[in-house]
Design an enzyme around this catalytic site. Sequence first.
Site, PDB file in Angstrom:
ATOM      1  N   ASP A 118       0.851  -1.181   0.000  1.00 21.24           N
ATOM      2  CA  ASP A 118       0.000   0.000   0.000  1.00 21.24           C
ATOM      3  C   ASP A 118       0.886   1.230   0.000  1.00 21.24           C
ATOM      4  O   ASP A 118       2.089   1.156   0.298  1.00 21.24           O
ATOM      5  CB  ASP A 118      -0.918   0.009   1.229  1.00 21.24           C
ATOM      6  CG  ASP A 118      -1.882   1.199   1.218  1.00 21.24           C
ATOM      7  OD1 ASP A 118      -2.731   1.244   0.306  1.00 21.24           O
ATOM      8  OD2 ASP A 118      -1.772   2.066   2.086  1.00 21.24           O
ATOM      9  N   SER A 119       0.287   2.374  -0.297  1.00 25.36           N
ATOM     10  CA  SER A 119       1.023   3.635  -0.265  1.00 25.36           C
ATOM     11  C   SER A 119       1.356   4.059   1.160  1.00 25.36           C
ATOM     12  O   SER A 119       2.163   4.962   1.363  1.00 25.36           O
ATOM     13  CB  SER A 119       0.213   4.734  -0.954  1.00 25.36           C
ATOM     14  OG  SER A 119      -0.997   4.966  -0.252  1.00 25.36           O
TER      15      SER A 119
ATOM     16  N   TYR B 285      -0.117   8.404  -3.015  1.00 19.78           N
ATOM     17  CA  TYR B 285       0.038   8.063  -4.424  1.00 19.78           C
ATOM     18  C   TYR B 285      -0.985   8.788  -5.291  1.00 19.78           C
ATOM     19  O   TYR B 285      -0.798   8.924  -6.494  1.00 19.78           O
ATOM     20  CB  TYR B 285      -0.158   6.557  -4.629  1.00 19.78           C
ATOM     21  CG  TYR B 285       1.041   5.694  -4.285  1.00 19.78           C
ATOM     22  CD1 TYR B 285       2.153   6.212  -3.621  1.00 19.78           C
ATOM     23  CD2 TYR B 285       1.048   4.351  -4.629  1.00 19.78           C
ATOM     24  CE1 TYR B 285       3.226   5.408  -3.308  1.00 19.78           C
ATOM     25  CE2 TYR B 285       2.124   3.539  -4.329  1.00 19.78           C
ATOM     26  CZ  TYR B 285       3.216   4.059  -3.662  1.00 19.78           C
ATOM     27  OH  TYR B 285       4.284   3.258  -3.360  1.00 19.78           O
ATOM     28  N   GLY B 286      -2.085   9.207  -4.701  1.00 24.17           N
ATOM     29  CA  GLY B 286      -3.209   9.721  -5.477  1.00 24.17           C
ATOM     30  C   GLY B 286      -2.938  10.966  -6.281  1.00 24.17           C
ATOM     31  O   GLY B 286      -3.649  11.251  -7.246  1.00 24.17           O
TER      32      GLY B 286
ATOM     33  N   CYS C  70      -4.046  -0.859  -2.499  1.00 23.69           N
ATOM     34  CA  CYS C  70      -4.095   0.585  -2.721  1.00 23.69           C
ATOM     35  C   CYS C  70      -4.912   0.785  -3.987  1.00 23.69           C
ATOM     36  O   CYS C  70      -4.599   0.191  -5.029  1.00 23.69           O
ATOM     37  CB  CYS C  70      -2.680   1.141  -2.903  1.00 23.69           C
ATOM     38  SG  CYS C  70      -2.589   2.846  -3.499  1.00 23.69           S
ATOM     39  N   ASN C  71      -5.956   1.582  -3.915  1.00 22.90           N
ATOM     40  CA  ASN C  71      -6.826   1.770  -5.070  1.00 22.90           C
ATOM     41  C   ASN C  71      -6.104   2.447  -6.227  1.00 22.90           C
ATOM     42  O   ASN C  71      -6.288   2.068  -7.383  1.00 22.90           O
ATOM     43  CB  ASN C  71      -8.056   2.587  -4.665  1.00 22.90           C
ATOM     44  CG  ASN C  71      -9.037   1.784  -3.853  1.00 22.90           C
ATOM     45  OD1 ASN C  71      -9.959   1.175  -4.379  1.00 22.90           O
ATOM     46  ND2 ASN C  71      -8.842   1.763  -2.538  1.00 22.90           N
ATOM     47  N   THR C  72      -5.276   3.442  -5.934  1.00 20.77           N
ATOM     48  CA  THR C  72      -4.552   4.137  -6.999  1.00 20.77           C
ATOM     49  C   THR C  72      -3.589   3.190  -7.689  1.00 20.77           C
ATOM     50  O   THR C  72      -3.512   3.147  -8.921  1.00 20.77           O
ATOM     51  CB  THR C  72      -3.797   5.355  -6.438  1.00 20.77           C
ATOM     52  OG1 THR C  72      -4.707   6.207  -5.743  1.00 20.77           O
ATOM     53  CG2 THR C  72      -3.127   6.134  -7.551  1.00 20.77           C
TER      54      THR C  72
ATOM     55  N   GLU D 198      -2.726   9.326   7.646  1.00 20.17           N
ATOM     56  CA  GLU D 198      -1.304   9.062   7.855  1.00 20.17           C
ATOM     57  C   GLU D 198      -0.776   9.751   9.114  1.00 20.17           C
ATOM     58  O   GLU D 198       0.217   9.314   9.686  1.00 20.17           O
ATOM     59  CB  GLU D 198      -0.490   9.498   6.629  1.00 20.17           C
ATOM     60  CG  GLU D 198      -0.699   8.617   5.404  1.00 20.17           C
ATOM     61  CD  GLU D 198      -0.096   7.227   5.545  1.00 20.17           C
ATOM     62  OE1 GLU D 198       0.918   7.074   6.253  1.00 20.17           O
ATOM     63  OE2 GLU D 198      -0.646   6.271   4.941  1.00 20.17           O
TER      64      GLU D 198
ATOM     65  N   CYS E  10     -10.594   4.244  -1.412  1.00 17.60           N
ATOM     66  CA  CYS E  10      -9.201   4.343  -0.976  1.00 17.60           C
ATOM     67  C   CYS E  10      -9.129   3.572   0.322  1.00 17.60           C
ATOM     68  O   CYS E  10      -9.981   3.762   1.199  1.00 17.60           O
ATOM     69  CB  CYS E  10      -8.783   5.800  -0.768  1.00 17.60           C
ATOM     70  SG  CYS E  10      -7.145   5.992  -0.008  1.00 17.60           S
ATOM     71  N   THR E  11      -8.145   2.693   0.461  1.00 17.78           N
ATOM     72  CA  THR E  11      -8.109   1.850   1.660  1.00 17.78           C
ATOM     73  C   THR E  11      -7.758   2.638   2.916  1.00 17.78           C
ATOM     74  O   THR E  11      -7.876   2.109   4.028  1.00 17.78           O
ATOM     75  CB  THR E  11      -7.130   0.669   1.489  1.00 17.78           C
ATOM     76  OG1 THR E  11      -5.884   1.142   0.969  1.00 17.78           O
ATOM     77  CG2 THR E  11      -7.720  -0.377   0.554  1.00 17.78           C
ATOM     78  N   HIS E  12      -7.374   3.904   2.765  1.00 22.78           N
ATOM     79  CA  HIS E  12      -7.210   4.764   3.939  1.00 22.78           C
ATOM     80  C   HIS E  12      -8.557   5.196   4.524  1.00 22.78           C
ATOM     81  O   HIS E  12      -8.672   5.467   5.718  1.00 22.78           O
ATOM     82  CB  HIS E  12      -6.429   6.035   3.567  1.00 22.78           C
ATOM     83  CG  HIS E  12      -4.954   5.845   3.416  1.00 22.78           C
ATOM     84  ND1 HIS E  12      -4.398   5.204   2.345  1.00 22.78           N
ATOM     85  CD2 HIS E  12      -3.917   6.237   4.204  1.00 22.78           C
ATOM     86  CE1 HIS E  12      -3.074   5.207   2.472  1.00 22.78           C
ATOM     87  NE2 HIS E  12      -2.763   5.822   3.585  1.00 22.78           N
TER      88      HIS E  12
END
Length: 271
Positions: free
Chosen positions: A11-12, A43-44, A74-76, A153, A185-187
Amino acid sequence: MDVQQPIAILDSGVGGLTVAKEIMRQLPHEKIVYFGDTARTPYGTRAADEVVQFTREIVEYLAQYDPKMIVIACNTATAFALEDIKKHVNVPVVGVIHPGARAAIGRTNTGIIGVIGTDGTIKSGAYELALKQLNPHIHVISKACPTFVPLVERGNFRSDETFDTVSAALGSLRDYPMDCMILGCTHYPFLAETIGEVMGPEVVLISSAEETAREISTILYEQDKRANIETTPIHQFFCSGQPAMFRVIAKQWLGKQIELTPVVWQVSQMG
């Protein structure tokens, strides 16, 4: 292939922990090797070719652990790099976009689905494509929310700043008669409580984590690669940036799951 090999998750940053938690819950005997690229998140806002390069670098790093599967949590990175990575490795590669789309299709009654994500994910149109492949009559309302990942984050899940940020980003979406929203977004599941407050109880929030773990389980079963020894695995978590906040967030999010299994925390020397 030794089925005791780990499942590699990348993941980012900390967002992929939402997927890791669900894998730990559904597949408690599987070992996880997790890499969060906290030094280069988010990353987005990055160009597609840069995301592809970063994803390749992480996959190459994780290759030393000989994983039996790679999960791009990570979706991006899923939108930009999934097909590229599939061409370069000889193990199954799973992303998070199609599982999330399937979950949303199964929950909507109105056929109007909201999708929120990073700039990169939303501009790629990956969710709209995945949803319309499943049902061409679905109406998709998409919105980029670039301010969300920095909150997560920093570990800022619940505060006045969080509510104000989420409200400012999503306020316009309340005018649409959607009945479910994909957290693309997994965040974003870290902010689910606040997002739910802003959107209201009539909007079901869809996280791809549970459906992604189901897909992983299905693939491992079909390929006879499930862990066949009922022992407690020792997971490994890596991050490319400062480990202190990463470890705090991971322990907070994984909760009981992380208490049940030993964990090795390491700082990557990649790059």
